[in-house]
Write a protein that holds these residues in place. Structure first.
Motif, PDB file in Angstrom:
ATOM      1  N   SER A  25       0.699  -1.189  -0.016  1.00 59.85           N
ATOM      2  CA  SER A  25       0.064   0.000  -0.107  1.00 59.85           C
ATOM      3  C   SER A  25       0.958   1.366  -0.018  1.00 59.85           C
ATOM      4  O   SER A  25       2.148   1.266   0.550  1.00 59.85           O
ATOM      5  CB  SER A  25      -0.722   0.013   1.285  1.00 59.85           C
ATOM      6  OG  SER A  25      -1.749  -1.114   1.282  1.00 59.85           O
ATOM      7  N   GLY A  26       0.323   2.408  -0.376  1.00 58.82           N
ATOM      8  CA  GLY A  26       1.195   3.750  -0.492  1.00 58.82           C
ATOM      9  C   GLY A  26       0.242   4.642  -1.498  1.00 58.82           C
ATOM     10  O   GLY A  26      -0.795   4.433  -1.843  1.00 58.82           O
ATOM     11  N   ALA A  27       0.818   5.882  -1.236  1.00 60.32           N
ATOM     12  CA  ALA A  27       0.028   6.991  -1.777  1.00 60.32           C
ATOM     13  C   ALA A  27       1.279   7.940  -2.458  1.00 60.32           C
ATOM     14  O   ALA A  27       2.262   8.033  -1.760  1.00 60.32           O
ATOM     15  CB  ALA A  27      -0.784   7.610  -0.694  1.00 60.32           C
ATOM     16  N   VAL A  28       0.657   8.860  -3.202  1.00 64.01           N
ATOM     17  CA  VAL A  28       1.632  10.025  -3.583  1.00 64.01           C
ATOM     18  C   VAL A  28       0.734  11.199  -3.664  1.00 64.01           C
ATOM     19  O   VAL A  28      -0.201  11.208  -4.497  1.00 64.01           O
ATOM     20  CB  VAL A  28       2.193   9.700  -5.065  1.00 64.01           C
ATOM     21  CG1 VAL A  28       3.006  10.822  -5.361  1.00 64.01           C
ATOM     22  CG2 VAL A  28       2.923   8.192  -5.108  1.00 64.01           C
ATOM     23  N   GLY A  29       1.095  12.325  -3.146  1.00 61.00           N
ATOM     24  CA  GLY A  29       0.518  13.368  -2.916  1.00 61.00           C
ATOM     25  C   GLY A  29       0.707  14.340  -4.483  1.00 61.00           C
ATOM     26  O   GLY A  29       1.869  13.997  -5.074  1.00 61.00           O
ATOM     27  N   PRO A  30       0.101  15.463  -4.571  1.00 62.28           N
ATOM     28  CA  PRO A  30       0.452  16.441  -5.720  1.00 62.28           C
ATOM     29  C   PRO A  30       1.786  17.108  -5.325  1.00 62.28           C
ATOM     30  O   PRO A  30       1.895  17.314  -4.434  1.00 62.28           O
ATOM     31  CB  PRO A  30      -0.782  17.305  -5.650  1.00 62.28           C
ATOM     32  CG  PRO A  30      -1.717  16.961  -4.719  1.00 62.28           C
ATOM     33  CD  PRO A  30      -1.326  15.777  -3.901  1.00 62.28           C
ATOM     34  N   GLY A  31       2.576  16.964  -6.401  1.00 68.64           N
ATOM     35  CA  GLY A  31       3.768  17.751  -6.508  1.00 68.64           C
ATOM     36  C   GLY A  31       4.742  16.821  -5.486  1.00 68.64           C
ATOM     37  O   GLY A  31       5.922  17.589  -5.063  1.00 68.64           O
ATOM     38  N   ARG A  32       4.460  15.527  -5.321  1.00 74.17           N
ATOM     39  CA  ARG A  32       5.715  14.655  -4.575  1.00 74.17           C
ATOM     40  C   ARG A  32       6.094  13.935  -5.314  1.00 74.17           C
ATOM     41  O   ARG A  32       5.628  13.169  -6.392  1.00 74.17           O
ATOM     42  CB  ARG A  32       4.842  14.441  -3.275  1.00 74.17           C
ATOM     43  CG  ARG A  32       4.541  15.579  -2.184  1.00 74.17           C
ATOM     44  CD  ARG A  32       3.842  14.852  -0.894  1.00 74.17           C
ATOM     45  NE  ARG A  32       4.846  14.685  -0.007  1.00 74.17           N
ATOM     46  CZ  ARG A  32       5.539  15.025   0.730  1.00 74.17           C
ATOM     47  NH1 ARG A  32       5.480  16.416   0.853  1.00 74.17           N
ATOM     48  NH2 ARG A  32       6.240  14.400   1.714  1.00 74.17           N
ATOM     49  N   VAL A  33       7.331  13.147  -4.915  1.00 75.66           N
ATOM     50  CA  VAL A  33       7.793  12.195  -5.367  1.00 75.66           C
ATOM     51  C   VAL A  33       8.061  10.941  -4.498  1.00 75.66           C
ATOM     52  O   VAL A  33       8.684  11.217  -3.238  1.00 75.66           O
ATOM     53  CB  VAL A  33       9.248  12.453  -5.706  1.00 75.66           C
ATOM     54  CG1 VAL A  33      10.088  11.168  -6.297  1.00 75.66           C
ATOM     55  CG2 VAL A  33       9.248  13.482  -7.039  1.00 75.66           C
ATOM     56  N   LEU A  34       7.380   9.728  -4.792  1.00 78.07           N
ATOM     57  CA  LEU A  34       7.607   8.558  -3.759  1.00 78.07           C
ATOM     58  C   LEU A  34       8.634   7.823  -4.568  1.00 78.07           C
ATOM     59  O   LEU A  34       8.745   7.571  -5.678  1.00 78.07           O
ATOM     60  CB  LEU A  34       6.281   7.703  -3.771  1.00 78.07           C
ATOM     61  CG  LEU A  34       6.458   6.385  -3.236  1.00 78.07           C
ATOM     62  CD1 LEU A  34       6.679   6.556  -1.963  1.00 78.07           C
ATOM     63  CD2 LEU A  34       5.446   5.697  -3.462  1.00 78.07           C
TER      64      LEU A  34
END
Ligand SMILES: Nc1ncnc2c1ncn2[C@@H]1O[C@H](COP(=O)(O)OP(=O)(O)O)[C@@H](O)[C@H]1O
Ligand SMILES: [Mg+2]
Length: 231
Positions: A25-34
């Motif tokens: 599981s995971g998530a990436v927000g706007p303007g972010r780098v995972l």
């Protein structure tokens, strides 16, 4: 994270009867780098294929901008704002560099590639050459350039710096940061920890298809990451 652009929950998938991802599981927000780390063979590329729809999920869900992608084919995910630069088979070898850049696009807006081509003169010099004649690192640069030119809300890059010269890796950092500043998001798989730490806001480490650690990049010391993740 309710504001996530990309969300993936409890992903289980693999090849045939062998499940490679075991509940990621995971998530990436706007303007972010995972940034996604892990040794060879732990399932990083398999996760990218699961996110992009190239591999069917056995369990779990992927959403982009709140929209469930279960029924979206890879090209539909691209239309929804998810671009993908795979680890292997990154360019069409029989086509020229230029054809690789424009083949999949309806318009010929030169601004698409201006930022990348200004920093990668090697690609400009070789614009009419067969992409198959480029070195492995140059092909990676071409794939990176093509993907950034899509101006997708989310770009998924699988080991973009593999074989790329150090000076060009620095330029890739600048280009990713510039896109981030414009609000674009990325998922980036990398073995090159220096590159990853230069661009990542969040990190996720995988081992045997499971999450080993997850959090903001600033939480983790470089030595600890190296000790856990490098062979
Ligand atoms: N097309 C495939 N068919 C069967 N097994 C595969 C395939 N691709 C990868 N695998 C297996 O899945 C596991 C994870 O591979 P992969 O996701 O490519 O790892 P990574 O990208 O972390 O190196 C490995 O054991 C690999 O052998
Ligand atoms: Mg891989």
């Amino acid at each position: 994270m309710s504001t996530a652009l990309l969300k993936f929950d409890d992903l289980v998938c693999g090849y045939g009867d062998t499940m490679v991802l075991r509940g990621l599981s995971g998530a990436v927000g706007p303007g972010r780098v995972l940034g996604v780390l892990g040794r060879n063979g732990v399932g990083k590329t398999t996760l990218m294929r699961a996110l992009t729809g190239f591999l069917p999920l056995r369990e779990g869900a992927v959403t982009l901008g709140g929209r469930d992608l279960a029924r979206a084919l890879p090209h539909q995910r691209l239309a929804l704002g998810m671009a993908y630069a795979p680890q292997e088979d990154v360019v069409f070898g029989d086509l020229s560099v230029q054809e690789n850049l424009w083949l999949h696009l309806d318009d010929r807006d030169p601004d698409r590639y201006a930022a990348c081509l200004a920093l990668f003169p090697r690609l400009v010099e070789r614009t009419s050459q067969r992409a198959g004649s480029l070195s492995g690192g140059e092909r990676k640069l071409l794939s990176f350039t093509r993907t950034l030119g899509l101006r997708a809300a989310l770009s998924i890059l699988d080991e973009p710096t593999e074989g790329v010269q150090p000076e060009n890796i620095e330029r890739m950092v600048a280009l990713v940061r510039a896109r981030k500043a414009q609000g674009a998001s990325f998922v980036i798989v990398e073995q090159n920890l220096e590159f990853l730490l230069a661009v990542a806001d969040d990190l996720m480490a995988i081992d045997h298809g499971e999450c080993l650690l997850k959090g903001e990049a600033a939480e983790f010391g470089r030595e600890a990451l190296e000790a856990h993740l490098m062979v």
